[in-house]
Scaffold this active site. Structure first.
Site, PDB file in Angstrom:
ATOM      1  N   MET A   1      57.692  11.160  54.921  1.00 40.73           N
ATOM      2  CA  MET A   1      58.220  12.490  54.556  1.00 40.73           C
ATOM      3  C   MET A   1      57.196  13.291  53.743  1.00 40.73           C
ATOM      4  O   MET A   1      57.405  13.551  52.575  1.00 40.73           O
ATOM      5  CB  MET A   1      59.515  12.310  53.760  1.00 40.73           C
ATOM      6  CG  MET A   1      60.594  11.554  54.537  1.00 40.73           C
ATOM      7  SD  MET A   1      62.005  11.075  53.521  1.00 40.73           S
ATOM      8  CE  MET A   1      61.312   9.716  52.544  1.00 40.73           C
TER       9      MET A   1
ATOM     10  N   GLN B   1      68.077  18.678  54.415  1.00 41.30           N
ATOM     11  CA  GLN B   1      67.641  19.453  53.244  1.00 41.30           C
ATOM     12  C   GLN B   1      68.057  20.906  53.369  1.00 41.30           C
ATOM     13  O   GLN B   1      68.646  21.489  52.449  1.00 41.30           O
ATOM     14  CB  GLN B   1      66.112  19.398  53.109  1.00 41.30           C
ATOM     15  CG  GLN B   1      65.545  18.135  52.527  1.00 41.30           C
ATOM     16  CD  GLN B   1      64.028  18.229  52.395  1.00 41.30           C
ATOM     17  OE1 GLN B   1      63.387  19.100  52.978  1.00 41.30           O
ATOM     18  NE2 GLN B   1      63.454  17.334  51.633  1.00 41.30           N
TER      19      GLN B   1
ATOM     20  N   THR C   1      57.525  10.912  48.212  1.00 39.49           N
ATOM     21  CA  THR C   1      57.818  12.329  48.360  1.00 39.49           C
ATOM     22  C   THR C   1      58.404  12.809  47.052  1.00 39.49           C
ATOM     23  O   THR C   1      59.098  12.054  46.370  1.00 39.49           O
ATOM     24  CB  THR C   1      58.817  12.582  49.506  1.00 39.49           C
ATOM     25  OG1 THR C   1      59.397  13.888  49.375  1.00 39.49           O
ATOM     26  CG2 THR C   1      59.943  11.571  49.503  1.00 39.49           C
ATOM     27  N   ASN C   2      58.133  14.053  46.693  1.00 36.57           N
ATOM     28  CA  ASN C   2      58.729  14.618  45.480  1.00 36.57           C
ATOM     29  C   ASN C   2      60.160  15.082  45.719  1.00 36.57           C
ATOM     30  O   ASN C   2      61.084  14.723  44.991  1.00 36.57           O
ATOM     31  CB  ASN C   2      57.893  15.808  44.992  1.00 36.57           C
ATOM     32  CG  ASN C   2      56.626  15.404  44.284  1.00 36.57           C
ATOM     33  OD1 ASN C   2      56.611  15.144  43.088  1.00 36.57           O
ATOM     34  ND2 ASN C   2      55.528  15.356  45.022  1.00 36.57           N
ATOM     35  N   THR C   3      60.344  15.885  46.764  1.00 31.95           N
ATOM     36  CA  THR C   3      61.624  16.557  46.980  1.00 31.95           C
ATOM     37  C   THR C   3      62.792  15.596  47.092  1.00 31.95           C
ATOM     38  O   THR C   3      63.871  15.843  46.540  1.00 31.95           O
ATOM     39  CB  THR C   3      61.548  17.434  48.245  1.00 31.95           C
ATOM     40  OG1 THR C   3      60.549  18.437  48.066  1.00 31.95           O
ATOM     41  CG2 THR C   3      62.881  18.106  48.527  1.00 31.95           C
TER      42      THR C   3
ATOM     43  N   CYS D   1      54.420  18.429  45.156  1.00 34.27           N
ATOM     44  CA  CYS D   1      54.692  18.160  46.563  1.00 34.27           C
ATOM     45  C   CYS D   1      53.548  17.275  47.023  1.00 34.27           C
ATOM     46  O   CYS D   1      52.378  17.608  46.789  1.00 34.27           O
ATOM     47  CB  CYS D   1      54.745  19.454  47.375  1.00 34.27           C
ATOM     48  SG  CYS D   1      54.814  19.182  49.150  1.00 34.27           S
ATOM     49  N   THR D   2      53.855  16.172  47.654  1.00 33.80           N
ATOM     50  CA  THR D   2      52.810  15.202  47.966  1.00 33.80           C
ATOM     51  C   THR D   2      51.832  15.693  49.024  1.00 33.80           C
ATOM     52  O   THR D   2      50.786  15.077  49.219  1.00 33.80           O
ATOM     53  CB  THR D   2      53.434  13.862  48.399  1.00 33.80           C
ATOM     54  OG1 THR D   2      54.436  14.095  49.405  1.00 33.80           O
ATOM     55  CG2 THR D   2      54.075  13.157  47.210  1.00 33.80           C
ATOM     56  N   GLU D   3      52.157  16.813  49.704  1.00 36.57           N
ATOM     57  CA  GLU D   3      51.213  17.377  50.680  1.00 36.57           C
ATOM     58  C   GLU D   3      50.251  18.389  50.060  1.00 36.57           C
ATOM     59  O   GLU D   3      49.174  18.626  50.619  1.00 36.57           O
ATOM     60  CB  GLU D   3      51.964  18.054  51.833  1.00 36.57           C
ATOM     61  CG  GLU D   3      52.546  17.113  52.859  1.00 36.57           C
ATOM     62  CD  GLU D   3      53.818  16.441  52.380  1.00 36.57           C
ATOM     63  OE1 GLU D   3      54.104  15.326  52.824  1.00 36.57           O
ATOM     64  OE2 GLU D   3      54.533  17.041  51.538  1.00 36.57           O
TER      65      GLU D   3
END
Length: 233
Positions: free
Chosen positions: A10, A52, A83-85, A196-198
């Site tokens: 994710m 989400q 993932t953060n979210t 956000c990990t991206e």
């Protein structure tokens, strides 16, 4: 070493960073051909993204709770959610887990606190920027959280899902992110949390005039520190 369970996918772009970072840290620490025992449960992100957008966090929590329990049953001795979210559902995910769960927000808040900062800016999906689940981890340790304005939050959110999660790195998007960061620094941010990990795929440590906190890197380091600490039981 303890076995780390990763709930990933994710997106898989950031999950790859977790795997590489964790193994590099172990190799650097232990030397030789050492690498980290990892169990990875990589989910299909598309259904979760739809949940989400529909605000169905209960279903997200239930599904990720099953992934966490599956990892625990398989032998994971600590769980990280890459993932953060999705940490918005952390309470449900960790329900009745018998192994530790390292919360990305808590790990990042401690890293910011260690730098003596009192006011940071948070970039991420609109869920991470706007919901309390992330901000409260900083407020608990006395750190104020700033977020961009409405239009900038919408822009960042769209860039995450339409570009970064797909591995697209657009120079114009980076320029816009840096403009947003510059404004937040002008408004008093002492550091920038890439929540956000991206986003670290696009923004690096040297792209701002204040410290930049790469949450996926911080999270991975916290997991490795736990895995290598023989005092953890």
């Amino acid at each position: 070493m303890k076995t780390v369970g990763i709930i990933g996918g994710m997106s898989f772009e950031s999950s790859t960073l977790y795997y590489e970072t964790m193994n590099r840290l172990v190799r650097d620490h232990r030397g030789g051909l050492h690498s980290l025992p990892i169990l990875l449960s990589s989910v299909d992100f598309e259904p979760y993204a739809r949940l989400q957008e529909n605000g169905n966090w209960a279903a997200i929590g239930d599904a990720l709770h099953e992934e966490a329990k599956r990892l625990e049953t398989a032998g994971a001795e600590v769980i990280v959610l890459a993932t953060n979210t999705m940490h918005a559902a952390a309470d449900r995910i960790t329900e009745d887990l018998e192994v530790p769960f390292i919360h990305i927000g808590e790990a990042t808040a401690q890293a910011v606190k260690a730098k003596g900062m009192k006011r940071i800016a948070l970039l991420g999906t609109r869920f991470t920027m706007e919901y309390a689940f992330y901000r409260e981890k900083f407020e608990e340790v006395g750190i104020e959280v700033m977020i961009p304005g409405d239009a900038d939050r919408a822009y960042i959110h769209q860039a995450v899902f339409k570009e970064l999660c797909l591995g697209t790195l657009n120079p114009d998007t980076k320029h816009s992110f840096l403009q947003i960061i510059d404004q937040l620094v002008d408004d008093g941010a002492q550091g920038i949390v890439l929540g956000c990990t991206e986003i670290p795929l696009l923004i690096g440590d040297d792209d701002a005039n204040v410290p930049v906190f790469n949450t996926s890197d911080i999270h991975a380091k916290a997991a490795v520190a736990f895995a290598l600490d023989e005092n953890n039981h």
